[in-house]
Design an enzyme around this catalytic site. Structure first.
Site, PDB file in Angstrom:
ATOM      1  N   PRO A   1       0.928  -1.034  -0.234  1.00  0.00           N
ATOM      2  CG  PRO A   1      -0.792  -1.586   1.741  1.00  0.00           C
ATOM      3  CD  PRO A   1       0.280  -2.168   1.217  1.00  0.00           C
ATOM      4  CG  ASN A   2      -0.486   4.388   1.248  1.00  0.00           C
ATOM      5  OD1 ASN A   2      -1.373   4.707   0.589  1.00  0.00           O
ATOM      6  ND2 ASN A   2      -0.438   3.717   2.399  1.00  0.00           N
TER       7      ASN A   2
ATOM      8  NE  ARG B   1       3.821   6.825   1.855  1.00  0.00           N
ATOM      9  CZ  ARG B   1       3.965   5.537   2.144  1.00  0.00           C
ATOM     10  NH1 ARG B   1       4.628   4.541   1.478  1.00  0.00           N
ATOM     11  NH2 ARG B   1       3.649   5.360   3.415  1.00  0.00           N
TER      12      ARG B   1
ATOM     13  CE1 TYR C   1       8.436   5.480   3.210  1.00  0.00           C
ATOM     14  CE2 TYR C   1       6.944   7.189   3.314  1.00  0.00           C
ATOM     15  CZ  TYR C   1       7.314   6.079   3.844  1.00  0.00           C
ATOM     16  OH  TYR C   1       6.714   5.584   4.733  1.00  0.00           O
TER      17      TYR C   1
ATOM     18  CG  ASN D   1       8.662  -1.579   0.607  1.00  0.00           C
ATOM     19  OD1 ASN D   1       7.950  -1.756   1.791  1.00  0.00           O
ATOM     20  ND2 ASN D   1       9.103  -0.417   0.166  1.00  0.00           N
TER      21      ASN D   1
ATOM     22  CB  ALA E   1       1.229   0.531   6.629  1.00  0.00           C
TER      23      ALA E   1
ATOM     24  CG  HIS F   1       4.900  -1.848  10.359  1.00  0.00           C
ATOM     25  ND1 HIS F   1       6.070  -2.140  10.191  1.00  0.00           N
ATOM     26  CD2 HIS F   1       4.950  -0.687   9.467  1.00  0.00           C
ATOM     27  CE1 HIS F   1       7.054  -1.319   9.693  1.00  0.00           C
ATOM     28  NE2 HIS F   1       6.146  -0.547   8.829  1.00  0.00           N
TER      29      HIS F   1
ATOM     30  CG  ASP G   1      -0.332 -17.248   8.800  1.00  0.00           C
ATOM     31  OD1 ASP G   1       0.567 -17.217   9.612  1.00  0.00           O
ATOM     32  OD2 ASP G   1      -1.486 -17.132   9.188  1.00  0.00           O
TER      33      ASP G   1
ATOM     34  CD  GLU H   1      10.791  -6.582   6.659  1.00  0.00           C
ATOM     35  OE1 GLU H   1      10.795  -7.720   7.150  1.00  0.00           O
ATOM     36  OE2 GLU H   1      10.444  -5.595   7.194  1.00  0.00           O
TER      37      GLU H   1
ATOM     38  CG  HIS I   1      10.938  -1.338   5.046  1.00  0.00           C
ATOM     39  ND1 HIS I   1       9.407  -1.507   5.082  1.00  0.00           N
ATOM     40  CD2 HIS I   1      11.055  -2.574   6.028  1.00  0.00           C
ATOM     41  CE1 HIS I   1       8.812  -2.607   5.538  1.00  0.00           C
ATOM     42  NE2 HIS I   1       9.931  -3.562   6.099  1.00  0.00           N
ATOM     43  CG  LEU I   2      11.723   3.006  -0.342  1.00  0.00           C
ATOM     44  CD1 LEU I   2      10.423   3.607  -0.876  1.00  0.00           C
ATOM     45  CD2 LEU I   2      12.662   3.199  -1.645  1.00  0.00           C
TER      46      LEU I   2
ATOM     47  NE  ARG J   1       9.195   6.712   9.124  1.00  0.00           N
ATOM     48  CZ  ARG J   1       8.400   6.399   7.710  1.00  0.00           C
ATOM     49  NH1 ARG J   1       8.602   5.533   6.950  1.00  0.00           N
ATOM     50  NH2 ARG J   1       7.555   7.286   7.863  1.00  0.00           N
TER      51      ARG J   1
ATOM     52  NE  ARG K   1       6.373   4.887  10.066  1.00  0.00           N
ATOM     53  CZ  ARG K   1       5.356   4.832   9.297  1.00  0.00           C
ATOM     54  NH1 ARG K   1       5.004   3.959   8.340  1.00  0.00           N
ATOM     55  NH2 ARG K   1       4.568   5.892   9.187  1.00  0.00           N
TER      56      ARG K   1
HETATM   57  C1  DQA Z   1       7.969   1.661   4.065  1.00  0.00           C
HETATM   58  C2  DQA Z   1       7.991   1.808   5.567  1.00  0.00           C
HETATM   59  C3  DQA Z   1       6.400   1.666   6.133  1.00  0.00           C
HETATM   60  O1  DQA Z   1       6.628   1.780   7.472  1.00  0.00           O
HETATM   61  C4  DQA Z   1       5.506   2.446   5.620  1.00  0.00           C
HETATM   62  O2  DQA Z   1       4.201   2.171   5.997  1.00  0.00           O
HETATM   63  C5  DQA Z   1       5.617   2.333   4.055  1.00  0.00           C
HETATM   64  C6  DQA Z   1       6.895   2.484   3.366  1.00  0.00           C
HETATM   65  C7  DQA Z   1       9.300   2.067   3.350  1.00  0.00           C
HETATM   66  O3  DQA Z   1       9.609   1.415   2.363  1.00  0.00           O
HETATM   67  O4  DQA Z   1      10.025   2.924   3.997  1.00  0.00           O
HETATM   68  O5  DQA Z   1       4.573   2.475   3.303  1.00  0.00           O
HETATM   69  O6  DQA Z   1       7.883   0.490   3.644  1.00  0.00           O
END
Ligand code: DQA
Length: 149
Positions: free
Chosen positions: A11-12, A19, A24, A75, A78, A81, A88, A99, A101-102, A108, A112
């Site tokens: 998401p996002n 954003r 980011y 990635n 959210a 978390h 699963d 895994e 994350h940017l 943070r 998170r």
């Molecule tokens: C993220 C970190 C997550 O906590 C956040 O919810 C994101 C982006 C990152 O790439 O830093 O949406 O996964």
């Protein structure tokens, strides 16, 4: 044909570029996709790069990796978390997961700091911006090389 590495984004992440650029950066997800495909391509690796805002769709894709992929770079945004369903699905897929994350999630908010992905992953890369995806490709290649040796 060898199976691709799935590069799955939650998401996002479609909002990258617009954003919270202070957190980011300014690269869009399309920019990251281009970098990933180039980096993997020169190493002879095919990637299947996707993004969804929907937990169930991400779960479906992770399940699909069981037969359709050689590994997953994830990635989950959210959902990292919050999603036991994703945890699963990763266990059920029985594929190596890295895994990504940017941002440095540990620098943070405390919500998170917990990941449902990490306990089911072979490793975690965070805080290096888009470069983290390229590091994950290299780590996955190294993982395959070690496994084949
Ligand atoms: C993220 C970190 C997550 O906590 C956040 O919810 C994101 C982006 C990152 O790439 O830093 O949406 O996964």
């Amino acid at each position: 044909m060898p199976k691709p590495i799935f590069v799955l984004n939650g998401p996002n992440l479609n909002m990258l570029g617009k954003r919270e650029p202070a957190v980011y950066g300014t690269a869009t997800l399309a920019d990251i996709r281009q970098q990933v495909e180039k980096h993997a391509g020169v190493r002879g690796i095919a990637t299947d790069f996707r993004q969804t805002n929907h937990e169930g769709e991400l779960v479906d894709w992770v399940q699909g990796a069981r037969d359709g992929a050689a590994g997953i770079i994830l990635n989950a945004g959210a959902l990292t978390h919050t999603s036991i369903a994703l945890h699963d699905a990763i266990k059920a897929a029985e594929q190596p997961v890295i895994e990504v994350h940017l941002s440095n999630v540990f620098a943070r908010e405390s919500f998170r700091h917990h990941s449902y992905v990490a306990p089911a992953a072979i490793g975690v890369i965070c805080g290096f911006g888009p470069h983290g995806y390229l590091l994950a490709i290299d780590a996955m290649v190294e993982h395959f090389t070690k496994k084949a040796a």
